[in-house]
Motif scaffolding. Structure first.
Motif, PDB file in Angstrom:
ATOM      1  N   SER A 150       0.828  -1.200   0.000  1.00 46.25           N
ATOM      2  CA  SER A 150       0.000   0.000   0.000  1.00 46.25           C
ATOM      3  C   SER A 150       0.863   1.251   0.000  1.00 46.25           C
ATOM      4  CB  SER A 150      -0.958  -0.079   1.195  1.00 46.25           C
ATOM      5  OG  SER A 150      -2.038   0.768   1.002  1.00 46.25           O
ATOM      6  N   THR A 205       3.057   5.509   4.964  1.00 45.97           N
ATOM      7  CA  THR A 205       2.552   6.677   5.690  1.00 45.97           C
ATOM      8  C   THR A 205       3.553   7.166   6.741  1.00 45.97           C
ATOM      9  OG1 THR A 205       1.455   5.162   7.214  1.00 45.97           O
ATOM     10  CG2 THR A 205       0.096   6.050   5.439  1.00 45.97           C
ATOM     11  N   SER A 261      -4.418   4.125  -3.066  1.00 46.08           N
ATOM     12  CA  SER A 261      -4.070   4.321  -1.647  1.00 46.08           C
ATOM     13  C   SER A 261      -5.059   3.546  -0.769  1.00 46.08           C
ATOM     14  CB  SER A 261      -4.150   5.808  -1.300  1.00 46.08           C
ATOM     15  OG  SER A 261      -5.514   6.194  -1.287  1.00 46.08           O
ATOM     16  N   GLN A 262      -4.757   3.467   0.505  1.00 45.40           N
ATOM     17  CA  GLN A 262      -5.617   2.766   1.468  1.00 45.40           C
ATOM     18  C   GLN A 262      -7.052   3.279   1.380  1.00 45.40           C
ATOM     19  OE1 GLN A 262      -2.509   3.769   1.924  1.00 45.40           O
ATOM     20  NE2 GLN A 262      -1.488   2.709   3.613  1.00 45.40           N
ATOM     21  N   LYS A 263      -7.212   4.611   1.362  1.00 33.63           N
ATOM     22  CA  LYS A 263      -8.568   5.184   1.373  1.00 33.63           C
ATOM     23  C   LYS A 263      -9.264   4.958   0.039  1.00 33.63           C
ATOM     24  CE  LYS A 263      -8.250   8.536   5.015  1.00 33.63           C
ATOM     25  NZ  LYS A 263      -7.946   9.879   5.401  1.00 33.63           N
ATOM     26  N   GLN A 264      -8.526   5.119  -1.051  1.00 32.23           N
ATOM     27  CA  GLN A 264      -9.138   4.898  -2.382  1.00 32.23           C
ATOM     28  C   GLN A 264      -9.602   3.451  -2.520  1.00 32.23           C
ATOM     29  OE1 GLN A 264      -5.730   6.072  -4.679  1.00 32.23           O
ATOM     30  NE2 GLN A 264      -6.521   8.110  -5.110  1.00 32.23           N
ATOM     31  N   ALA A 266     -10.359   1.381  -0.089  1.00 31.21           N
ATOM     32  CA  ALA A 266     -11.513   1.178   0.803  1.00 31.21           C
ATOM     33  C   ALA A 266     -12.795   1.640   0.102  1.00 31.21           C
ATOM     34  CB  ALA A 266     -11.305   1.937   2.108  1.00 31.21           C
ATOM     35  N   ARG A 267     -12.695   2.745  -0.642  1.00 29.23           N
ATOM     36  CA  ARG A 267     -13.857   3.279  -1.386  1.00 29.23           C
ATOM     37  C   ARG A 267     -14.307   2.261  -2.440  1.00 29.23           C
ATOM     38  NH1 ARG A 267     -17.525   6.594  -0.212  1.00 29.23           N
ATOM     39  NH2 ARG A 267     -18.849   5.280  -1.450  1.00 29.23           N
ATOM     40  N   THR A 305     -16.190  -0.551  -0.840  1.00 23.04           N
ATOM     41  CA  THR A 305     -17.545  -0.091  -0.499  1.00 23.04           C
ATOM     42  C   THR A 305     -18.405  -0.051  -1.764  1.00 23.04           C
ATOM     43  OG1 THR A 305     -16.617   1.231   1.280  1.00 23.04           O
ATOM     44  CG2 THR A 305     -18.849   1.794   0.596  1.00 23.04           C
ATOM     45  N   LYS A 349     -13.082  -1.428   6.578  1.00 23.92           N
ATOM     46  CA  LYS A 349     -12.031  -0.864   7.454  1.00 23.92           C
ATOM     47  C   LYS A 349     -10.676  -1.292   6.915  1.00 23.92           C
ATOM     48  CE  LYS A 349     -14.487  -1.085  11.877  1.00 23.92           C
ATOM     49  NZ  LYS A 349     -15.612  -2.001  11.761  1.00 23.92           N
ATOM     50  N   ASN A 360      -3.031  -0.556   8.680  1.00 20.57           N
ATOM     51  CA  ASN A 360      -1.703  -0.517   8.068  1.00 20.57           C
ATOM     52  C   ASN A 360      -0.752  -1.485   8.754  1.00 20.57           C
ATOM     53  OD1 ASN A 360      -2.160   1.416   6.092  1.00 20.57           O
ATOM     54  ND2 ASN A 360      -1.789   3.116   7.503  1.00 20.57           N
ATOM     55  N   HIS A 401      -7.425  -4.798   4.256  1.00 23.49           N
ATOM     56  CA  HIS A 401      -8.767  -4.216   4.139  1.00 23.49           C
ATOM     57  C   HIS A 401      -9.805  -5.287   4.429  1.00 23.49           C
ATOM     58  CE1 HIS A 401      -6.674  -0.952   2.073  1.00 23.49           C
ATOM     59  NE2 HIS A 401      -7.788  -0.242   2.126  1.00 23.49           N
TER      60      HIS A 401
END
Ligand code: SAM
Length: 255
Positions: free
Chosen positions: A176, A179, A221-224, A226-227, A230, A238, A241, A250
């Motif tokens: 990933s 950070t 990225s982690q957030k992308q 996760a999206r 979803t 969730k 890292n 994830h």
């Protein structure tokens, strides 16, 4: 009317290159066929054994129970499946574990390992984007260091959703976005200068490990990511890292 460019093909990433969606599976296939025999050894060498810690954390988070029907996609030589089998055995139970991978040479390495340390694992050849697995038949689905290699991540996620039973769990382990401050430069140096040389020396294929480094940089990225999970329909998505974001897990649920 706007002119139509007939030669334009949808492109996807293969490391830092953009290739056609038709080309990518073959290129990825060549990478894993080339390194299959040395794959497990290379994992230990290139991560100094840390991949084992990550995989143990991954199976900790899955917390597999006796009696589950589990599918490990892009399961390769079986690292995740063997861990799940061991964890369930420690609970005096068994589970129905299937490894699915697109590459027969990677699967052959897993089958050979299973010959030496028998485990209740079924090995099947199939594509994460169109799994040869019945709808709503699995309690849990894992994919470790695999989804980065598939051509259409959204299709693989839809397939994960399809094969899970309602109440089933999706879990992904993947490289990933770093950070931890200061770690990124060191990690880049290692990935682009040292890793391909190690790959050349040990697996006889530096390009395969250059692809690894490049494909990690192209992965969301982690957030992308996760999206995307979803968007595929999963709930309670969730992530956690590992090693300052070098890898991330994830999790999502099919409700
Ligand atoms: N999960 C194993 C592990 O953690 O050691 C193997 C990971 S290995 C880096 C990636 C695996 O993904 C390879 O075995 C490769 O053949 C498989 N793979 C790539 N594209 C795939 C696809 N579309 N469907 C299924 N497996 C795929």
């Amino acid at each position: 009317m706007a002119p139509v460019n007939k030669s334009a093909q949808p492109s996807v990433s293969f490391g830092f290159r953009d290739v056609s969606a038709e080309e990518k599976p073959q290129l990825v296939g060549e990478v894993f066929s080339s390194v299959a025999e040395r794959y497990d050894l290379m994992n230990d060498l290139m991560s100094a054994g840390v991949h084992r810690v990550w995989k143990n954390s991954f199976v900790d988070w899955l917390n597999p129970q006796p009696g589950i029907a589990h599918l490990d996609v892009a399961g390769g030589t079986g690292d995740i499946a063997f861990r799940i089998a061991k964890r369930v055995r420690a609970r005096n139970g068994v589970a129905d574990i299937t490894v699915c991978d697109i590459n027969t040479e990677m699967l052959a390495q897993g089958v050979e390992r299973a010959r030496k340390r028998p485990a209740p694992i079924t090995w099947i050849c199939g594509d994460a984007e169109s799994l040869p697995v019945e709808t709503a038949s699995r309690d849990s689905y894992t994919i470790a260091f695999g989804i980065r290699n598939v051509t259409h991540i959204d299709k693989a996620l839809s397939e994960a959703y399809r094969v899970l039973k309602p109440g089933g769990r999706f879990l992904c382990l993947e490289f990933s976005r770093v950070t931890a401050p200061g770690l990124d430069r060191l990690y880049d140096l290692y990935s682009f200068k040292i890793l391909p040389r190690l790959g050349e020396a040990v697996a006889g294929d530096g390009a395969a490990y250059r692809y690894l480094a490049e494909s990690i940089r192209r992965f969301p990225s982690q957030k992308q990511f996760a999206r995307m999970i979803t968007d595929a329909g999963f709930s309670e998505v969730k992530f956690r890292n590992l090693s300052g974001g070098i890898a991330a897990m994830h999790s999502g649920w099919k409700v």
